[in-house]
Write a protein that holds these residues in place. Structure first.
Motif, short mmCIF file in Angstrom:
data_model
loop_
_atom_site.label_atom_id
_atom_site.label_comp_id
_atom_site.label_asym_id
_atom_site.label_seq_id
_atom_site.Cartn_x
_atom_site.Cartn_y
_atom_site.Cartn_z
N GLU A 250 -40.09 -23.41 -13.96
CA GLU A 250 -41.37 -24.07 -14.20
C GLU A 250 -42.40 -23.17 -14.88
O GLU A 250 -43.48 -23.63 -15.22
N GLY A 251 -42.10 -21.89 -15.05
CA GLY A 251 -42.98 -21.07 -15.86
C GLY A 251 -43.78 -19.99 -15.15
O GLY A 251 -44.62 -19.35 -15.77
N TRP A 252 -43.56 -19.79 -13.88
CA TRP A 252 -44.25 -18.71 -13.18
C TRP A 252 -43.24 -17.65 -12.77
O TRP A 252 -42.04 -17.91 -12.66
N SER A 253 -43.74 -16.45 -12.57
CA SER A 253 -42.84 -15.37 -12.18
C SER A 253 -43.50 -14.50 -11.12
O SER A 253 -44.72 -14.49 -10.98
N MET A 254 -42.65 -13.84 -10.37
CA MET A 254 -43.12 -12.96 -9.30
C MET A 254 -42.29 -11.68 -9.33
O MET A 254 -41.21 -11.65 -9.93
N VAL A 255 -42.78 -10.64 -8.68
CA VAL A 255 -42.00 -9.42 -8.47
C VAL A 255 -41.90 -9.23 -6.96
O VAL A 255 -42.92 -9.05 -6.29
N ILE A 256 -40.68 -9.35 -6.45
CA ILE A 256 -40.49 -9.45 -5.00
C ILE A 256 -39.59 -8.33 -4.47
O ILE A 256 -38.50 -8.12 -4.99
N PRO A 257 -40.06 -7.60 -3.45
CA PRO A 257 -39.21 -6.59 -2.82
C PRO A 257 -38.29 -7.23 -1.77
O PRO A 257 -38.68 -7.41 -0.63
N TRP A 258 -37.11 -7.60 -2.22
CA TRP A 258 -36.12 -8.22 -1.32
C TRP A 258 -35.48 -7.15 -0.45
O TRP A 258 -35.47 -5.96 -0.81
N ALA A 259 -34.91 -7.56 0.66
CA ALA A 259 -34.04 -6.67 1.44
C ALA A 259 -32.71 -7.38 1.61
O ALA A 259 -32.66 -8.56 1.95
N GLY A 260 -31.64 -6.66 1.31
CA GLY A 260 -30.32 -7.27 1.42
C GLY A 260 -29.26 -6.32 0.94
O GLY A 260 -29.50 -5.11 0.82
N PHE A 261 -28.09 -6.85 0.67
CA PHE A 261 -27.02 -6.03 0.11
C PHE A 261 -26.30 -6.84 -0.96
O PHE A 261 -26.43 -8.08 -1.00
N PRO A 262 -25.54 -6.16 -1.83
CA PRO A 262 -24.87 -6.90 -2.89
C PRO A 262 -23.91 -7.95 -2.30
O PRO A 262 -23.17 -7.65 -1.36
N LEU B 40 -23.41 -6.16 8.01
CA LEU B 40 -22.19 -6.08 7.19
C LEU B 40 -22.21 -4.88 6.23
O LEU B 40 -21.20 -4.23 6.01
N ALA B 41 -23.36 -4.58 5.68
CA ALA B 41 -23.49 -3.47 4.73
C ALA B 41 -24.91 -2.92 4.83
O ALA B 41 -25.80 -3.62 5.31
N PRO B 42 -25.11 -1.67 4.37
CA PRO B 42 -26.47 -1.10 4.46
C PRO B 42 -27.48 -1.96 3.71
O PRO B 42 -27.20 -2.42 2.60
N LEU B 43 -28.63 -2.17 4.32
CA LEU B 43 -29.67 -2.98 3.68
C LEU B 43 -30.42 -2.13 2.65
O LEU B 43 -30.78 -0.99 2.91
N GLU B 44 -30.63 -2.72 1.50
CA GLU B 44 -31.37 -2.04 0.43
C GLU B 44 -32.62 -2.83 0.10
O GLU B 44 -32.62 -4.05 0.18
N GLU B 45 -33.66 -2.11 -0.31
CA GLU B 45 -34.81 -2.81 -0.87
C GLU B 45 -34.61 -2.92 -2.38
O GLU B 45 -34.48 -1.90 -3.07
N ARG B 46 -34.59 -4.13 -2.87
CA ARG B 46 -34.43 -4.39 -4.30
C ARG B 46 -35.67 -5.13 -4.80
O ARG B 46 -35.90 -6.28 -4.44
N VAL B 47 -36.43 -4.44 -5.60
CA VAL B 47 -37.61 -5.08 -6.19
C VAL B 47 -37.16 -5.76 -7.48
O VAL B 47 -36.78 -5.10 -8.45
N TYR B 48 -37.19 -7.08 -7.48
CA TYR B 48 -36.68 -7.87 -8.61
C TYR B 48 -37.77 -8.73 -9.21
O TYR B 48 -38.61 -9.29 -8.49
N ARG B 49 -37.69 -8.87 -10.54
CA ARG B 49 -38.46 -9.89 -11.23
C ARG B 49 -37.81 -11.23 -10.97
O ARG B 49 -36.58 -11.35 -11.08
N MET B 50 -38.58 -12.23 -10.62
CA MET B 50 -38.06 -13.58 -10.40
C MET B 50 -38.80 -14.54 -11.32
O MET B 50 -40.03 -14.47 -11.43
N ARG B 51 -38.06 -15.42 -11.97
CA ARG B 51 -38.68 -16.34 -12.94
C ARG B 51 -38.27 -17.77 -12.59
O ARG B 51 -37.09 -18.11 -12.59
N CYS B 52 -39.26 -18.60 -12.31
CA CYS B 52 -38.98 -20.00 -12.02
C CYS B 52 -38.91 -20.78 -13.33
O CYS B 52 -39.64 -20.48 -14.27
#
Ligand SMILES: Nc1nc2c(c(=O)[nH]1)N[C@H]1C(S)=C(S)[C@@H](COP(=O)(O)O)O[C@H]1N2
Ligand SMILES: [Mo]
Length: 325
Positions: A140-152, A126-138
């Protein structure tokens, strides 16, 4: 009653990674396997690996990425919340291996001029795929930094042509208890439902994610398609979506129905608004190959809107964030 409130499960059993550590990882650590190349050595526990996605072509780096140490793929794919496959952190990797993500369709409907059912392979283009490295916070108190692939998500919304009545977007996960054993347990109201306000859904940070680490999403991370909203607690980012519905009324989300005093509709990451039963001021960043190793790191301060305040704070100008938590 055997049915426990989901909120009780969250707090008493799976809230803190230390419990995860105590329950199974320490046993392994004690056997010396950690020294011998980590917990994933010796062929005993290789989460994610068996269900690794295929490589996604043409994923372009994005300026929306954060420049922080990535959470290793092994941890991203072995320490999950996906209650459809069980409530323990290692259940999704253990139980989602045979989950069928082809054929897969996503229905886009509601207050729009162009309702459409997308085949997943059409959605991928549907749209060009981008790598978006995002901070994710659960929550429950833990967090990760994840390189997602997707589009807005906005790319899909624009094509749907929302009417003036579209005030919210609802995301619905697949309902299939035969494949998703957790749906036979009433910890949540199934199917899993999440939602965003229209301006949140249209925000350039809000991603329709189809992959991570350059590959199609592993099942345990919400294959074949999910949303990712990095300034909100993780549960807002619904996995394995089959329906995107535009509504005038605020959607009733699964977590709100389970515990309205604990899981609000907005659920913006906010270190100054505690969960009724625990502080949200700090988090444990998972940045080692094995979750176990991260548990000895110092906790870090949680940032307002998970560090995305510059980009999203104006969405909530004038709102009482203690009331609209
Ligand atoms: N359908 C569905 N989506 C879900 C969940 C779930 O149980 N079911 N868990 C949520 C929670 S609490 C978190 S923290 C994130 C975890 O995503 P990850 O396992 O890819 O890190 O998924 C969210 N999306
Ligand atoms: Mo979460």
């Amino acid at each position: 009653m055997l049915i426990r409130r989901s909120s009780d499960i969250k707090s008493s059993e799976i809230t803190d990674p230390d419990l995860f550590l105590k329950r199974r990882e320490f046993m392994r650590a004690a056997t010396g396997l950690v020294a011998a190349g980590g917990l994933y050595g010796a062929g005993m526990f290789m989460p994610g690996k068996a269900h690794a996605g295929t490589r996604l072509p043409g994923v372009k780096k994005s300026a929306y990425s954060v420049n922080e140490t990535l959470t290793p793929r092994e941890a991203v794919t072995s320490y999950n919340n996906f209650y459809e496959f069980g409530t323990d952190k290692d259940d999704p990797a253990a139980n989602a291996g045979k989950f069928k993500t082809r054929p897969w369709q996503v229905k886009v409907e509601g207050e729009i001029r162009k309702p459409k059912t997308y085949d997943i392979d059409e959605l991928l283009k549907l749209a060009p795929l981008e790598e978006r490295v995002y901070r994710m916070r659960c929550v429950e108190g833990w967090s990760m930094v994840i390189p997602w692939a997707g589009f807005p998500l906005a790319e899909l919304i624009k094509r749907a042509e929302p009417t003036g009545n579209a005030k919210f977007v609802e995301f619905v996960t697949l309902l299939d208890p035969a494949q998703m054993p957790g749906q036979n347990v009433r910890v949540l109201q199934w199917p899993y439902v999440e939602g965003l306000r229209m301006d949140e859904a249209m925000h350039p940070l809000t991603l329709l994610a189809l992959g991570l680490y350059g590959e199609a999403l592993p099942n345990q991370n919400g294959a074949p398609v999910r949303v990712v909203v990095p300034w909100k607690y993780g549960f807002k980012s619904a996995k394995s979506i089959v329906r995107i519905r535009f509504t005038e009324q605020q959607p009733k989300t699964s977590w709100e129905l389970a515990g309205p005093n604990e899981y609000g509709f907005y659920s913006n990451v906010n270190p100054t608004v505690d969960h009724p039963r625990w502080s949200q001021a700090k988090e444990r960043r998972i940045e080692k190959l094995s979750v176990v190793d991260s548990l000895f790191d110092k906790k870090r301060e949680t940032l307002m809107f998970n560090g995305y305040a510059d980009q999203v704070a104006q969405l909530y100008a004038g709102m009482d964030l203690k009331k609209y938590f």
